[in-house]
Design an enzyme around this catalytic site. Structure first.
Site, mmCIF file in Angstrom:
data_model
loop_
_atom_site.group_PDB
_atom_site.id
_atom_site.type_symbol
_atom_site.label_atom_id
_atom_site.label_comp_id
_atom_site.label_asym_id
_atom_site.label_seq_id
_atom_site.Cartn_x
_atom_site.Cartn_y
_atom_site.Cartn_z
ATOM 1 C CB SER A 1 -1.024 0.126 1.284
ATOM 2 O OG SER A 1 -1.592 1.211 1.268
ATOM 3 C CG HIS B 1 -9.117 0.355 -0.068
ATOM 4 N ND1 HIS B 1 -8.376 0.445 1.229
ATOM 5 C CD2 HIS B 1 -10.513 0.349 0.403
ATOM 6 C CE1 HIS B 1 -9.526 0.263 2.036
ATOM 7 N NE2 HIS B 1 -10.522 0.320 1.367
ATOM 8 C CG MET C 1 -11.458 -1.838 6.373
ATOM 9 S SD MET C 1 -9.902 -1.476 5.072
ATOM 10 C CE MET C 1 -8.959 -0.509 6.388
ATOM 11 N N GLY D 1 -8.784 5.205 6.501
ATOM 12 C CA GLY D 1 -8.423 6.579 6.419
ATOM 13 C C GLY D 1 -6.766 7.033 6.855
ATOM 14 C CG MET E 1 -8.535 7.733 1.408
ATOM 15 S SD MET E 1 -7.612 8.180 3.136
ATOM 16 C CE MET E 1 -6.518 6.742 3.199
ATOM 17 C CG MET F 1 -11.392 3.803 1.894
ATOM 18 S SD MET F 1 -9.699 3.885 3.019
ATOM 19 C CE MET F 1 -8.543 3.787 1.425
ATOM 20 C CG HIS G 1 -3.965 -1.448 -1.223
ATOM 21 N ND1 HIS G 1 -5.066 -2.339 -1.023
ATOM 22 C CD2 HIS G 1 -4.091 -0.345 -0.393
ATOM 23 C CE1 HIS G 1 -5.811 -1.956 -0.056
ATOM 24 N NE2 HIS G 1 -5.464 -0.660 0.183
ATOM 25 C CG ASP H 1 -5.094 2.909 0.684
ATOM 26 O OD1 ASP H 1 -5.929 1.974 0.825
ATOM 27 O OD2 ASP H 1 -4.153 2.899 1.542
ATOM 28 C CG ASP I 1 -6.076 -2.068 3.681
ATOM 29 O OD1 ASP I 1 -5.037 -1.884 4.002
ATOM 30 O OD2 ASP I 1 -6.895 -1.515 3.185
HETATM 31 C C1 DX5 Z 1 -6.172 2.821 5.421
HETATM 32 C C2 DX5 Z 1 -5.816 1.953 4.086
HETATM 33 C C3 DX5 Z 1 -4.622 0.978 4.346
HETATM 34 C C4 DX5 Z 1 -3.335 1.581 4.947
HETATM 35 C C5 DX5 Z 1 -2.560 0.507 5.472
HETATM 36 O O1 DX5 Z 1 -7.313 3.527 5.038
HETATM 37 O O2 DX5 Z 1 -6.802 1.227 3.516
HETATM 38 O O3 DX5 Z 1 -4.477 0.413 3.168
HETATM 39 O O4 DX5 Z 1 -2.668 2.229 3.593
HETATM 40 O O5 DX5 Z 1 -1.518 1.171 6.028
HETATM 41 P P1 DX5 Z 1 -0.838 0.266 7.320
HETATM 42 O O6 DX5 Z 1 -0.300 -0.836 6.778
HETATM 43 O O7 DX5 Z 1 0.298 1.303 7.646
HETATM 44 O O8 DX5 Z 1 -1.712 0.016 8.416
HETATM 45 ZN ZN ZN Z 2 -6.400 0.319 1.596
#
Ligand code: DX5
Ligand code: ZN
Length: 229
Positions: free
Chosen positions: A7, A64, A135, A140, A35, A66, A31, A33, A173
């Site tokens: 990610s 992903h 999750m 976030g 948002m 969000m 991956h 993210d 995740d």
């Molecule tokens: C959070 C993301 C995750 C995040 C994971 O909203 O969906 O993908 O990047 O980060 P770590 O691995 O640091 O928890």
């Molecule tokens: Zn994610």
């Protein structure tokens, strides 16, 4: 065989291609993210990041989402080169038309669940998915601790997926690190998503290599059941 998803949220985004290149041999999936500042408080990444990264890696790109209205972004993301898209069950009234729209746009399609959402919420449309992602943190932000409540949730999804004979990916995740990755795999996860566990490590390549090894090694033992632990 299990796979690793890196990610990029915790990567140095000013040098994104340089961050991704050295770990690419171990990261089957990148991956991303995305948002919108509504479904989750932060805003992050987006279609232009997918398009920028696409020429620099042959790894699968997984978005992903969000965001509150995922259906508005699907075609743009597919055009930008996204291979797999996941949106949140909690973000839509009826996931089925959104799954259909994502597939029609040419992407493999997944649904993501927050910790508070019962896994059974997906059972009516599980057969339509390529991927289900659980999750293990509040969505976030990267850098949070994995919430162990996710383990029995992974086991429950794994049981249902196996019972139906499906071959969909089961992803975890949030907060995944070398220290807890085997536990997630033993619960039944086939894709480990990690941001800080890779990009926050002193040796990023070694962290990615170890996480990939754990993911691809599969379950070391069957999960302990009540009364058998
Ligand atoms: C959070 C993301 C995750 C995040 C994971 O909203 O969906 O993908 O990047 O980060 P770590 O691995 O640091 O928890
Ligand atoms: Zn994610």
């Amino acid at each position: 065989m299990g796979r690793l998803a890196a990610s990029i949220l915790a990567a140095d985004l000013a040098h994104l291609a340089d961050e991704v290149k050295p770990i690419e041999p171990y990261a089957d999936i990148i991956h991303i993210d995305i948002m919108d500042g509504h479904f989750v408080p932060p805003i992050a990444l987006g279609t232009v990041v997918v398009a920028s990264l696409r020429p620099w890696t042959t790894s699968e790109l997984h978005g992903h989402l969000m965001v509150e209205a995922p259906e508005a972004h699907l075609e743009g993301l597919a055009d930008a080169g996204l291979d797999v898209v996941s949106f949140h069950h909690e973000a839509v009234g009826d996931p089925e038309p959104v799954i259909a729209k994502a597939r029609a746009a040419g992407m493999r399609t997944g649904v993501t669940l927050n910790l508070e959402t019962p896994v059974e919420a997906t059972f009516s449309y599980l057969d339509q998915l390529d991927d289900i992602m659980l999750m293990s943190i509040r969505p976030g932000w990267s850098g949070q601790e994995l919430n162990p409540d996710v383990y029995p949730r992974i086991e429950a999804i794994r049981d249902e997926v196996d019972r139906r004979g499906l071959t969909i990916d089961v992803e975890i995740d949030g907060g995944v690190k070398v220290e807890n990755a085997q536990r997630a795999v033993d619960a039944g996860a086939t894709v480990l998503v990690s941001a800080t566990g890779i990009f926050g490590a002193t040796d990023k390549v070694e962290a990615a290599r170890t996480l990939k090894e754990i993911a691809s090694g599969g379950r070391a033992s069957l999960p302990a059941r009540e009364g058998t632990a």
